[in-house]
Enzyme design. Structure first.
Site, PDB file in Angstrom:
ATOM      1  N   HIS A 311       1.121   5.075  -0.587  1.00 39.16           N
ATOM      2  CA  HIS A 311       0.623   5.945   0.477  1.00 39.16           C
ATOM      3  C   HIS A 311      -0.437   6.880  -0.097  1.00 39.16           C
ATOM      4  O   HIS A 311      -0.322   7.342  -1.236  1.00 39.16           O
ATOM      5  CB  HIS A 311       1.765   6.765   1.086  1.00 39.16           C
ATOM      6  CG  HIS A 311       1.423   7.386   2.402  1.00 39.16           C
ATOM      7  ND1 HIS A 311       0.730   8.581   2.498  1.00 39.16           N
ATOM      8  CD2 HIS A 311       1.668   6.985   3.679  1.00 39.16           C
ATOM      9  CE1 HIS A 311       0.567   8.884   3.772  1.00 39.16           C
ATOM     10  NE2 HIS A 311       1.128   7.938   4.506  1.00 39.16           N
ATOM     11  N   ASP A 369       5.395   2.313   7.057  1.00 36.93           N
ATOM     12  CA  ASP A 369       4.767   1.254   7.848  1.00 36.93           C
ATOM     13  C   ASP A 369       5.418  -0.096   7.578  1.00 36.93           C
ATOM     14  O   ASP A 369       5.554  -0.924   8.488  1.00 36.93           O
ATOM     15  CB  ASP A 369       3.264   1.185   7.529  1.00 36.93           C
ATOM     16  CG  ASP A 369       2.540   2.462   7.877  1.00 36.93           C
ATOM     17  OD1 ASP A 369       2.701   2.924   9.018  1.00 36.93           O
ATOM     18  OD2 ASP A 369       1.832   3.009   7.028  1.00 36.93           O
TER      19      ASP A 369
END
Length: 434
Positions: A311, A369
């Protein structure tokens, strides 16, 4: 929110300027450079705004190094485990968790704003059936301002409150209608006796010919996805909403701009990209081909990308990912999908990423995600709709951030500067002489 400390910038030949240092309640101090150009004739250069605080905000705090995410000071772990989405929405919008009475009133108001103007349903027929649902979302949400003229005065707190309720309440209806239109099924209208998330799932998957049966495990899973995506500080789409709002644009237009930004694969499209990656591996042979896939990921000369891992902000484990991992396994168990080839592949890839030194040393952990895509796929939500679900969740954060900006006396219309590298002044030569 201030400090007596100063930062000294030395520039030119023996020139220096003092700049105030400001402190927040948490996080890094910031150097106040508002007077930099006036005092030095220089701008700062910061592509991507990675070192620039563009606003004051009291909504969401992230510490990417230690994997912390707080909504109004509350850890995301506690909120996801103890609250439902509308409770979290109330918190984000109002700054405090609601009492039982406040929550009941908030839920009542949201529930009775879920219908959309009947003429709005005609908008959908103007799109091709195979349109990407995010294209539909941008158009329909932007069009809300043409229907609700009584909540467009951004300087009126009551108007802003009504617009907020309308957006939070109507977004599930708009998203579900986009899905129904894409598959040629009739729209399902909201039911006031269902919870926010159960209502959305019924509008998505119910049909007029039979009663929709609510599964509490699946509703809770989707509710958790909404909570985990409700806000994420000054990300690209939130910054877009703030920038659009800084011009005085109405809230519906601002949220539409956020949806357009979220559509990008590097932002809201990440979970769709992660599922597409799993699908590609599955087509090539599934679990048996993971070793080859990992080898290509590690090869610097390969174009193969690992989606759903790591991320930009979290340099440690994404705190939302741990919660979604639990939810993923609950959903797969509830639906008996543990042996589904795609989900077996996902779990196998997760195991490698958590143990392989290449990933561990680079902190390429599965992110939110990766897991939310798996859960949505298990729920029967097609990948093209993933970003719409993200937009539905993030709407409450966008509204809170927009409202905070409108109320901030220091905010001005956004106007980033540039380092110009084009041609210097020159004169136009008549066309016959060029």
């Amino acid at each position: 929110m201030g400090s007596n400390d100063k930062a000294v910038l030395n520039y030119g030949e023996g020139q220096a300027v003092e700049l105030p240092i400001m402190s927040g309640s948490m996080g890094p101090d910031v150097v106040d450079i508002r007077q930099l150009y006036a005092k030095t004739g220089m701008f700062t250069y910061d592509p991507g705004f990675m070192s620039t605080a563009a606003c004051r905000s009291a909504i969401t705090y992230i510490d990417g190094d230690t994997g912390v995410l707080l909504y109004r000071g509350y850890p995301i772990e506690q909120l996801a485990q103890q609250c439902d989405f509308l409770e979290v929405a109330y918190l984000i919008l109002n700054g405090e968790l609601p009492s039982a009475e406040q929550k009941a009133k908030f839920v009542y108001t949201v529930t009775r704003h879920t219908m959309v103007h009947d003429q709005l349903t005609r908008f959908y027929s103007g799109f091709r059936r195979d349109s990407h649902p995010m294209a539909v979302m941008v158009g329909v949400v932007g069009a809300l301002s043409a229907f609700y003229h009584d909540s467009l005065d951004i300087n009126d707190p009551h108007h802003r409150e009504v617009a907020a309720f309308r957006l939070v309440a109507k977004m599930p209806t708009i998203v579900a209608m986009a899905y129904k239109y894409s598959i040629g099924l009739p729209f399902m209208y909201p039911k006031n006796d269902l919870s926010y998330t159960a209502n959305f799932m019924r509008m998505m998957f119910g049909v007029p010919t039979e009663d929709y049966v609510v599964n509490d495990v699946l509703v809770r899973a989707l509710d958790r996805i909404l909570i985990l995506h409700a806000d994420h500080e000054q990300n690209a789409s939130t910054s877009t909403v703030r920038l659009a709002g800084s011009s005085g644009a109405n809230p519906f237009a601002c949220i539409a701009s956020g949806i357009a930004c979220l559509w990008g694969p590097a932002h809201g499209g990440a979970n769709e990209a992660a599922l597409n990656m799993l699908g590609d591996i599955q087509k090539q042979g599934g679990v048996a081909k993971i070793g080859e896939f990992i080898r290509q990921v590690k090869d610097k000369n390969s174009t193969v990308k690992l989606m759903g891992f790591g991320h930009r902000v979290y340099k440690n484990y994404d705190p939302r990912a741990k919660l979604m991992r639990e939810t993923t396994h609950e959903v797969l168990h509830e639906l008996g999908l543990q042996d589904d080839p795609l989900f077996k592949l996902a779990i196998a890839l997760e195991k490698i990423a958590l143990e392989d030194d290449y990933f561990v040393s680079r902190k390429l952990y599965p992110n939110v995600d990766f897991y939310s895509g798996i859960v949505q796929r298990a729920l029967g939500i097609p990948t093209a709709m993933f970003t719409c679900i993200f937009a539905l969740a993030r709407t409450v954060g966008w509204i809170a951030q927009w409202n905070e900006m409108i109320s901030d006396s220091e905010q001005k219309i956004g106007r980033p500067r540039q380092l110009f590298t084009g041609a210097t002044r020159r004169d136009v030569v008549p066309i016959a002489q060029r």
